[in-house]
Design a protein around this motif. Structure first.
Motif, mmCIF file in Angstrom:
data_model
loop_
_atom_site.group_PDB
_atom_site.id
_atom_site.type_symbol
_atom_site.label_atom_id
_atom_site.label_comp_id
_atom_site.label_asym_id
_atom_site.label_seq_id
_atom_site.Cartn_x
_atom_site.Cartn_y
_atom_site.Cartn_z
ATOM 1 N N GLN A 1 -39.320 9.516 35.943
ATOM 2 C CA GLN A 1 -38.646 9.541 35.132
ATOM 3 C C GLN A 1 -39.618 9.512 34.310
ATOM 4 O O GLN A 1 -40.305 8.072 33.606
ATOM 5 C CB GLN A 1 -37.302 8.995 34.558
ATOM 6 C CG GLN A 1 -37.027 9.082 33.475
ATOM 7 C CD GLN A 1 -35.701 8.406 32.960
ATOM 8 O OE1 GLN A 1 -35.182 7.150 34.227
ATOM 9 N NE2 GLN A 1 -34.541 8.197 31.858
ATOM 10 N N ILE A 2 -40.127 10.170 32.876
ATOM 11 C CA ILE A 2 -40.922 10.544 31.986
ATOM 12 C C ILE A 2 -39.960 10.464 31.003
ATOM 13 O O ILE A 2 -39.481 11.621 30.725
ATOM 14 C CB ILE A 2 -41.790 11.998 31.879
ATOM 15 C CG1 ILE A 2 -42.418 11.595 33.494
ATOM 16 C CG2 ILE A 2 -42.656 11.689 30.914
ATOM 17 C CD1 ILE A 2 -43.714 12.762 34.107
ATOM 18 N N LEU A 3 -40.632 9.434 30.173
ATOM 19 C CA LEU A 3 -39.459 9.191 28.716
ATOM 20 C C LEU A 3 -40.436 9.374 27.472
ATOM 21 O O LEU A 3 -41.456 9.441 27.687
ATOM 22 C CB LEU A 3 -39.436 8.056 28.357
ATOM 23 C CG LEU A 3 -38.116 7.558 29.705
ATOM 24 C CD1 LEU A 3 -37.817 5.524 29.198
ATOM 25 C CD2 LEU A 3 -37.042 7.779 30.113
ATOM 26 N N GLN A 4 -39.993 11.017 26.871
ATOM 27 C CA GLN A 4 -40.422 11.255 25.464
ATOM 28 C C GLN A 4 -40.256 11.069 24.024
ATOM 29 O O GLN A 4 -39.394 11.203 23.844
ATOM 30 C CB GLN A 4 -40.690 12.870 25.893
ATOM 31 C CG GLN A 4 -41.341 13.523 26.902
ATOM 32 C CD GLN A 4 -41.247 14.967 26.679
ATOM 33 O OE1 GLN A 4 -40.908 15.238 25.922
ATOM 34 N NE2 GLN A 4 -41.295 15.769 28.050
ATOM 35 N N SER A 5 -41.010 10.452 23.324
ATOM 36 C CA SER A 5 -41.035 9.740 22.275
ATOM 37 C C SER A 5 -40.499 10.364 21.331
ATOM 38 O O SER A 5 -41.214 11.585 21.316
ATOM 39 C CB SER A 5 -42.268 8.392 22.165
ATOM 40 O OG SER A 5 -43.442 9.415 21.820
ATOM 41 N N GLU A 6 -40.478 10.307 20.335
ATOM 42 C CA GLU A 6 -40.454 11.140 19.039
ATOM 43 C C GLU A 6 -41.547 11.539 18.496
ATOM 44 O O GLU A 6 -41.862 12.265 18.264
ATOM 45 C CB GLU A 6 -39.084 9.808 17.786
ATOM 46 C CG GLU A 6 -37.900 10.453 18.320
ATOM 47 C CD GLU A 6 -37.245 11.848 18.359
ATOM 48 O OE1 GLU A 6 -37.645 12.305 17.293
ATOM 49 O OE2 GLU A 6 -36.314 11.699 19.251
ATOM 50 N N ARG A 7 -42.275 10.189 18.322
ATOM 51 C CA ARG A 7 -43.884 10.538 17.957
ATOM 52 C C ARG A 7 -44.685 11.613 19.009
ATOM 53 O O ARG A 7 -45.518 13.338 18.652
ATOM 54 C CB ARG A 7 -44.791 9.343 18.053
ATOM 55 C CG ARG A 7 -46.393 10.092 18.314
ATOM 56 C CD ARG A 7 -46.824 8.230 17.744
ATOM 57 N NE ARG A 7 -48.638 8.437 18.311
ATOM 58 C CZ ARG A 7 -48.853 8.018 17.598
ATOM 59 N NH1 ARG A 7 -48.650 6.514 18.694
ATOM 60 N NH2 ARG A 7 -50.460 8.091 18.091
ATOM 61 N N PHE A 8 -44.095 11.758 20.606
ATOM 62 C CA PHE A 8 -44.793 12.737 21.523
ATOM 63 C C PHE A 8 -44.060 14.147 21.607
ATOM 64 O O PHE A 8 -44.765 14.623 21.504
ATOM 65 C CB PHE A 8 -44.625 12.222 22.511
ATOM 66 C CG PHE A 8 -44.389 13.571 24.022
ATOM 67 C CD1 PHE A 8 -46.061 14.322 24.052
ATOM 68 C CD2 PHE A 8 -43.585 14.188 24.209
ATOM 69 C CE1 PHE A 8 -46.371 15.043 24.548
ATOM 70 C CE2 PHE A 8 -43.776 15.762 24.884
ATOM 71 C CZ PHE A 8 -45.421 15.524 25.501
ATOM 72 N N LYS A 9 -42.714 14.141 20.662
ATOM 73 C CA LYS A 9 -42.264 15.200 20.781
ATOM 74 C C LYS A 9 -42.745 16.353 19.158
ATOM 75 O O LYS A 9 -42.710 17.388 19.295
ATOM 76 C CB LYS A 9 -41.114 14.963 20.433
ATOM 77 C CG LYS A 9 -40.273 15.589 22.055
ATOM 78 C CD LYS A 9 -38.754 14.018 21.681
ATOM 79 C CE LYS A 9 -38.249 13.816 22.834
ATOM 80 N NZ LYS A 9 -36.180 13.290 23.176
ATOM 81 N N ARG A 10 -42.635 15.323 17.849
ATOM 82 C CA ARG A 10 -43.250 15.379 17.076
ATOM 83 C C ARG A 10 -44.333 16.301 16.964
ATOM 84 O O ARG A 10 -45.041 17.563 16.769
ATOM 85 C CB ARG A 10 -43.587 14.635 15.779
ATOM 86 C CG ARG A 10 -42.328 14.749 15.238
ATOM 87 C CD ARG A 10 -42.640 13.673 14.209
ATOM 88 N NE ARG A 10 -42.893 12.103 14.353
ATOM 89 C CZ ARG A 10 -42.763 11.127 14.722
ATOM 90 N NH1 ARG A 10 -41.916 10.635 14.934
ATOM 91 N NH2 ARG A 10 -43.380 9.820 14.633
ATOM 92 N N TRP A 11 -45.301 15.671 18.093
ATOM 93 C CA TRP A 11 -46.875 15.882 18.095
ATOM 94 C C TRP A 11 -46.960 17.072 19.111
ATOM 95 O O TRP A 11 -47.283 18.219 18.360
ATOM 96 C CB TRP A 11 -47.745 14.951 19.139
ATOM 97 C CG TRP A 11 -49.305 14.873 18.710
ATOM 98 C CD1 TRP A 11 -50.220 15.522 19.131
ATOM 99 C CD2 TRP A 11 -49.045 16.206 20.854
ATOM 100 N NE1 TRP A 11 -51.126 15.872 19.576
ATOM 101 C CE2 TRP A 11 -50.928 16.310 21.106
ATOM 102 C CE3 TRP A 11 -48.825 16.275 22.103
ATOM 103 C CZ2 TRP A 11 -51.235 16.934 22.059
ATOM 104 C CZ3 TRP A 11 -49.553 16.862 23.084
ATOM 105 C CH2 TRP A 11 -50.819 17.990 23.326
#
Length: 98
Positions: A3-13
């Motif tokens: 399971q790979i969790l994507q942070s808000e920082r990653f989503k913004r990047w």
């Protein structure tokens, strides 16, 4: 399966990336990681724009040249390097059911 969790920082990047081909490649790579395929780590092809790789180098604390070499198709990055890149991108890993 991971399971790979994507942070808000990653989503913004990822949303800010101008290179749509890079976004598609990143998403494809994440899908392979979810399936447990830790092979090809050619992130440099995904982050082909000089400024994107430079920013990733700053975020990881690694020299741009070292990062490029480690993550190129011919590179053999240490696990610590992969984890620094994942952390800089706002990714986290946890075991999941297949």
């Amino acid at each position: 399966m991971l399971q790979i969790l994507q942070s808000e920082r990653f989503k913004r990047w990822q949303t800010a990336l101008k290179n749509r081909q890079a976004v598609l490649r990143i998403n494809a790579r994440l899908e392979r990681l979810r399936a447990g395929n830790f092979g090809d780590t050619n992130i440099c092809a995904m982050a082909s724009a000089s400024s994107e790789l430079t920013q990733l180098a700053k975020d990881t604390g690694l020299a741009r040249e070292s990062l490029y070499k480690a993550l190129s198709a011919e590179g053999n990055p240490e696990f610590a390097t992969i984890m620094k890149v994942a952390k800089a991108l706002g990714l986290s890993f946890s075991p999941g059911r297949a």
